[in-house]
Design a protein around this motif. Structure first.
Motif, PDB file in Angstrom:
ATOM      1  N   PRO A  16      53.066 -44.797  -9.267  1.00 36.92           N
ATOM      2  CA  PRO A  16      54.414 -44.250  -9.339  1.00 36.92           C
ATOM      3  C   PRO A  16      55.184 -44.520  -8.058  1.00 36.92           C
ATOM      4  O   PRO A  16      54.725 -44.240  -6.975  1.00 36.92           O
ATOM      5  CB  PRO A  16      54.168 -42.746  -9.526  1.00 36.92           C
ATOM      6  N   LEU A  21      65.500 -37.951  -6.378  1.00 35.77           N
ATOM      7  CA  LEU A  21      65.402 -37.023  -7.503  1.00 35.77           C
ATOM      8  C   LEU A  21      66.476 -35.954  -7.390  1.00 35.77           C
ATOM      9  O   LEU A  21      66.218 -34.767  -7.466  1.00 35.77           O
ATOM     10  CB  LEU A  21      64.007 -36.389  -7.538  1.00 35.77           C
ATOM     11  N   SER A  55      47.243 -40.444 -12.283  1.00 38.32           N
ATOM     12  CA  SER A  55      48.264 -40.646 -13.306  1.00 38.32           C
ATOM     13  C   SER A  55      47.613 -40.989 -14.626  1.00 38.32           C
ATOM     14  O   SER A  55      46.697 -41.820 -14.674  1.00 38.32           O
ATOM     15  CB  SER A  55      49.212 -41.767 -12.878  1.00 38.32           C
ATOM     16  N   ASP A  64      50.694 -31.661 -18.667  1.00 36.00           N
ATOM     17  CA  ASP A  64      51.686 -31.272 -17.680  1.00 36.00           C
ATOM     18  C   ASP A  64      51.350 -29.889 -17.127  1.00 36.00           C
ATOM     19  O   ASP A  64      51.039 -28.967 -17.874  1.00 36.00           O
ATOM     20  CB  ASP A  64      53.068 -31.245 -18.333  1.00 36.00           C
ATOM     21  N   ARG A  80      52.868 -33.632 -13.199  1.00 32.26           N
ATOM     22  CA  ARG A  80      54.259 -33.483 -13.637  1.00 32.26           C
ATOM     23  C   ARG A  80      54.637 -34.667 -14.523  1.00 32.26           C
ATOM     24  O   ARG A  80      54.253 -35.808 -14.257  1.00 32.26           O
ATOM     25  CB  ARG A  80      55.198 -33.399 -12.437  1.00 32.26           C
ATOM     26  N   ASN A  82      56.615 -37.572 -15.985  1.00 29.99           N
ATOM     27  CA  ASN A  82      57.596 -38.597 -15.650  1.00 29.99           C
ATOM     28  C   ASN A  82      57.390 -39.701 -16.672  1.00 29.99           C
ATOM     29  O   ASN A  82      56.789 -40.728 -16.383  1.00 29.99           O
ATOM     30  CB  ASN A  82      57.410 -39.098 -14.214  1.00 29.99           C
ATOM     31  N   GLU A 149      61.067 -31.784 -10.199  1.00 31.83           N
ATOM     32  CA  GLU A 149      61.795 -32.271 -11.366  1.00 31.83           C
ATOM     33  C   GLU A 149      60.900 -33.120 -12.258  1.00 31.83           C
ATOM     34  O   GLU A 149      60.090 -33.913 -11.778  1.00 31.83           O
ATOM     35  CB  GLU A 149      63.000 -33.083 -10.895  1.00 31.83           C
ATOM     36  N   GLU A 150      61.039 -32.931 -13.569  1.00 29.12           N
ATOM     37  CA  GLU A 150      60.262 -33.666 -14.551  1.00 29.12           C
ATOM     38  C   GLU A 150      61.186 -34.403 -15.512  1.00 29.12           C
ATOM     39  O   GLU A 150      62.328 -33.985 -15.726  1.00 29.12           O
ATOM     40  CB  GLU A 150      59.362 -32.720 -15.346  1.00 29.12           C
ATOM     41  N   HIS A 151      60.667 -35.487 -16.074  1.00 26.99           N
ATOM     42  CA  HIS A 151      61.434 -36.280 -17.036  1.00 26.99           C
ATOM     43  C   HIS A 151      60.573 -36.493 -18.270  1.00 26.99           C
ATOM     44  O   HIS A 151      59.599 -37.247 -18.244  1.00 26.99           O
ATOM     45  CB  HIS A 151      61.848 -37.610 -16.403  1.00 26.99           C
ATOM     46  N   TRP A 152      60.932 -35.806 -19.353  1.00 24.14           N
ATOM     47  CA  TRP A 152      60.160 -35.821 -20.594  1.00 24.14           C
ATOM     48  C   TRP A 152      60.722 -36.858 -21.557  1.00 24.14           C
ATOM     49  O   TRP A 152      61.885 -37.252 -21.461  1.00 24.14           O
ATOM     50  CB  TRP A 152      60.183 -34.429 -21.230  1.00 24.14           C
ATOM     51  N   ASP A 164      62.268 -29.482 -16.777  1.00 20.85           N
ATOM     52  CA  ASP A 164      62.540 -30.632 -17.636  1.00 20.85           C
ATOM     53  C   ASP A 164      64.030 -30.943 -17.531  1.00 20.85           C
ATOM     54  O   ASP A 164      64.847 -30.362 -18.237  1.00 20.85           O
ATOM     55  CB  ASP A 164      62.136 -30.294 -19.074  1.00 20.85           C
TER      56      ASP A 164
END
Length: 292
Positions: A16, A21, A55, A64, A80, A82, A149-152, A164
């Motif tokens: 990653p 962010l 990962s 998560d 988390r 991503n 911060e997460e990105h689903w 999310d």
């Protein structure tokens, strides 16, 4: 908090890259530009202060919020989202003695004696001189807080977790959903400084509401607050507002919106009338009894 558990399958490795962010800033690595990937089952050679990552793909059993921990780390890592991966980043302690240390994954939350964990791999900490450890401690102390911060995936209902973060253009709409039965039909109100108005969540098996973002909402990260009668309010979700289109216009208040505020309007009217009557009565008294 809703928490999507991933399905069982094979682990997928990823490296990653750290990026901006939003309000969370930029995460930097102390010794390398990217964290060193730790494959499942590997015994990875590391140095004090170096960052490593675990990962996995969405098909892996890790989920998560799960913790990744080792006696060699400065602190537990947190998996988390991503999309399309779930990743945790950990820093090797500057005081870790040379040797091999297990890296394990446990369920989300704090450690407890009865927690079921599984072995992921291990790290082998290389010997380091005292000068290197001193420099390591300085670099690690200057690291910014870990981004939360997460990105689903787009096909997952928002919000999957309170972090999310989905992007929406000012003037646009989003559907907020909760399927855990935490709030009853009509019993929860969502508020945010980004919304044109508070919204009530309705539904049977799960509650939902369509929220609209104000055209004049400034770009940035916004909190969404969950308010339920008899319960303390909480930050339930977050969203990122993008600039509005040039022709953006907020819709006019509906009759339903206007009907929600008769009490405040009535109180304001009563106060205004009382002030007017009082002023008129005082004026008459002064005319009837002029000062000598």
């Amino acid at each position: 908090m809703k928490r999507l558990r991933a399905w069982i399958g094979a682990a997928i490795l990823t490296i990653p890259l750290f990026m901006s962010l939003g309000a969370e800033g930029v995460q930097a690595a102390p010794l390398t530009d990217v964290p060193l990937p730790l494959p499942s089952g590997a015994d990875q050679s590391v140095r004090p202060g170096e960052q490593v990552s675990v990962s996995v793909g969405l098909q892996d059993a890790a989920g998560d919020g799960d913790r990744v921990f080792s006696e060699a780390f400065t602190a537990d890592g947190r998996m988390r989202m991503n999309a399309p991966h779930v990743t945790a980043v950990m820093t090797i302690s500057c005081t870790a003695a040379p040797g091999s240390y297990e890296v394990r994954i446990g369920s989300g939350g704090d450690r407890n004696p009865s927690e079921v964990t599984r072995l992921w791999g291990s790290v082998r900490v290389a010997p380091a001189e005292e000068t290197e450890r001193v420099a390591c401690a300085r670099r690690v102390s200057e690291l910014p807080p870990e981004p939360q911060e997460e990105h689903w995936p787009a096909d997952v209902e928002w919000p999957a977790t309170p972090w999310d973060v989905r992007s929406v253009r000012a003037g646009g709409e989003m559907t907020a959903t909760d399927g855990l039965g935490m709030g009853g039909d009509g019993g929860v109100t969502l508020t945010s400084s980004a919304f044109t108005r508070p919204v009530v969540m309705y539904g049977a098996k799960k509650v939902s509401a369509v929220v609209r973002i104000r055209c004049d909402a400034k770009p940035g990260l916004y909190k969404v607050v969950w308010r339920e009668k008899g319960m303390p309010s909480k930050v339930w979700a977050r969203l990122r507002v993008e600039p509005a289109a040039p022709d953006c216009h907020d819709p006019a208040p509906t009759l339903t919106d206007l009907g929600k505020r008769p009490a405040s309007w009535l109180a304001a009217g009563i106060c205004a009338a009382a002030l007017a009557v009082g002023a008129y009565a005082l004026k008459r008294r002064r005319r009837a009894h002029p000062l000598s």
